[in-house]
Design a protein around this motif. Structure first.
Motif, short mmCIF file in Angstrom:
data_model
loop_
_atom_site.label_atom_id
_atom_site.label_comp_id
_atom_site.label_asym_id
_atom_site.label_seq_id
_atom_site.Cartn_x
_atom_site.Cartn_y
_atom_site.Cartn_z
N ILE A 10 0.88 -1.17 0.00
CA ILE A 10 0.00 0.00 0.00
C ILE A 10 0.91 1.21 0.00
CG2 ILE A 10 -1.74 1.31 1.27
CD1 ILE A 10 -2.68 -1.39 2.46
N ARG A 11 0.66 2.12 -0.92
CA ARG A 11 1.48 3.32 -1.02
C ARG A 11 0.59 4.52 -1.31
NH1 ARG A 11 1.44 4.77 -6.19
NH2 ARG A 11 1.43 3.21 -7.84
N ASN A 12 1.16 5.71 -1.18
CA ASN A 12 0.44 6.93 -1.50
C ASN A 12 0.19 7.04 -3.00
OD1 ASN A 12 0.28 7.98 1.15
ND2 ASN A 12 2.38 8.73 1.01
N TYR A 13 -0.96 7.59 -3.33
CA TYR A 13 -1.33 7.86 -4.72
C TYR A 13 -0.34 8.85 -5.34
CZ TYR A 13 -3.96 10.24 -8.44
OH TYR A 13 -4.35 10.81 -9.63
N LYS A 14 -0.01 8.60 -6.60
CA LYS A 14 0.80 9.54 -7.39
C LYS A 14 -0.03 9.95 -8.61
CE LYS A 14 3.90 6.44 -8.16
NZ LYS A 14 5.00 5.51 -8.38
N GLU A 15 0.21 11.14 -9.10
CA GLU A 15 -0.52 11.64 -10.27
C GLU A 15 -0.43 10.66 -11.45
OE1 GLU A 15 -3.23 14.18 -11.62
OE2 GLU A 15 -2.24 14.51 -9.70
N SER A 16 0.70 9.99 -11.56
CA SER A 16 0.90 9.04 -12.67
C SER A 16 -0.01 7.80 -12.55
CB SER A 16 2.36 8.62 -12.76
OG SER A 16 2.77 8.01 -11.55
N ASP A 17 -0.69 7.62 -11.39
CA ASP A 17 -1.62 6.49 -11.20
C ASP A 17 -2.99 6.76 -11.80
OD1 ASP A 17 0.26 5.08 -9.61
OD2 ASP A 17 -0.43 6.11 -7.79
N LYS A 18 -3.27 8.00 -12.10
CA LYS A 18 -4.64 8.41 -12.45
C LYS A 18 -5.28 7.56 -13.55
CE LYS A 18 -7.19 12.47 -13.97
NZ LYS A 18 -7.03 13.85 -14.41
N GLU A 19 -4.60 7.36 -14.66
CA GLU A 19 -5.19 6.59 -15.76
C GLU A 19 -5.49 5.15 -15.35
OE1 GLU A 19 -6.45 7.81 -18.58
OE2 GLU A 19 -5.87 9.76 -17.74
N LYS A 20 -4.60 4.55 -14.56
CA LYS A 20 -4.82 3.18 -14.09
C LYS A 20 -6.04 3.11 -13.17
CE LYS A 20 -0.02 1.79 -14.52
NZ LYS A 20 1.22 1.49 -13.80
N LEU A 21 -6.23 4.16 -12.36
CA LEU A 21 -7.39 4.17 -11.46
C LEU A 21 -8.69 4.37 -12.23
CD1 LEU A 21 -6.11 6.01 -8.27
CD2 LEU A 21 -5.91 3.61 -8.94
N ILE A 22 -8.64 5.14 -13.30
CA ILE A 22 -9.83 5.30 -14.15
C ILE A 22 -10.19 3.95 -14.77
CG2 ILE A 22 -10.73 6.39 -16.24
CD1 ILE A 22 -9.00 8.89 -15.41
N GLU A 23 -9.18 3.21 -15.20
CA GLU A 23 -9.43 1.86 -15.73
C GLU A 23 -10.03 0.96 -14.64
OE1 GLU A 23 -9.35 0.80 -18.92
OE2 GLU A 23 -8.95 2.92 -19.29
N LEU A 24 -9.56 1.11 -13.42
CA LEU A 24 -10.06 0.31 -12.31
C LEU A 24 -11.54 0.57 -12.05
CD1 LEU A 24 -8.75 -1.75 -10.36
CD2 LEU A 24 -8.36 0.14 -8.79
N ILE A 25 -11.95 1.85 -12.07
CA ILE A 25 -13.38 2.12 -11.84
C ILE A 25 -14.21 1.60 -13.02
CG2 ILE A 25 -13.48 4.50 -12.72
CD1 ILE A 25 -15.43 5.08 -10.36
N LYS A 26 -13.68 1.71 -14.23
CA LYS A 26 -14.41 1.20 -15.40
C LYS A 26 -14.70 -0.29 -15.27
CE LYS A 26 -12.78 4.44 -18.93
NZ LYS A 26 -11.94 4.57 -20.14
N LEU A 27 -13.74 -1.03 -14.69
CA LEU A 27 -13.93 -2.47 -14.50
C LEU A 27 -15.05 -2.77 -13.50
CD1 LEU A 27 -10.19 -3.62 -14.31
CD2 LEU A 27 -11.81 -4.05 -16.19
N ASN A 28 -15.42 -1.80 -12.68
CA ASN A 28 -16.45 -1.97 -11.65
C ASN A 28 -17.78 -1.33 -12.03
OD1 ASN A 28 -15.40 -3.32 -9.01
ND2 ASN A 28 -13.69 -2.12 -9.81
N ILE A 29 -17.90 -0.85 -13.28
CA ILE A 29 -19.15 -0.29 -13.80
C ILE A 29 -19.77 -1.36 -14.70
CG2 ILE A 29 -20.14 1.48 -15.33
CD1 ILE A 29 -17.83 3.34 -14.45
#
Length: 156
Positions: A10-29
């Motif tokens: 577990i680590r702190n969020y970095k701006e470079s994570d943003k696109e991967k997190l958008i993909e993560l939410i898409k997988l849960n829609i």
């Protein structure tokens, strides 16, 4: 239970994570989020995140979960709100969400806050209930049609 083959950090969020997190939410829609919530999540990351964490598989560097905390120190009882928990569908039910939530609860306790609130839906409230949160109120179709609000609390 936790998949013993997956080592994660577990680590702190970095701006470079943003696109991967958008993909993560898409997988849960549409299973856990309504489509319009994707834009809300992006806005949260850009404007409203305070403490936000990602869980990463150490061997593949794949982000398998994320979740945040927002603080409301000026309330009658200073509180923290658990926000935007998202777990990769392939890793749900393996203890990832539990580890991520416990990490944030420990983080909140270090700040001398005595109340944690989570606003979730009927689809996930039982997870928080198992973790010690109690339902405070519900509201039908709060997030979107078919996605009810379950506001829950935990006293520390």
């Amino acid at each position: 239970m936790q998949n013993k083959n997956v080592e994660n950090i577990i680590r702190n969020y970095k701006e470079s994570d943003k696109e991967k997190l958008i993909e993560l939410i898409k997988l849960n829609i549409p299973t856990y989020f309504e489509e319009s919530e994707q834009e809300d999540f992006i806005e949260y990351l850009e404007k409203y995140k305070e403490d936000y964490f990602v869980m990463e598989d150490k061997t593949t560097n794949q982000i398998i979960g994320c979740g945040g905390i927002n603080y409301f120190p000026d309330e009658t009882i200073p509180l923290a709100r658990i926000s935007w928990d998202i777990i990769h569908p392939n890793f749900q039910g393996q203890g990832i969400g539990k580890k991520l939530l416990l990490h944030r609860i420990n983080h909140i306790q270090s700040k001398k806050i005595k109340l944690i609130v989570v606003r979730t839906s009927q689809l996930a409230y039982k997870f928080y209930q198992k973790m010690g949160f109690e339902v405070e109120k519900t509201e039908k179709d709060f997030w979107a049609k078919g996605f009810d609000l379950y506001q829950m609390r935990m006293n520390l």
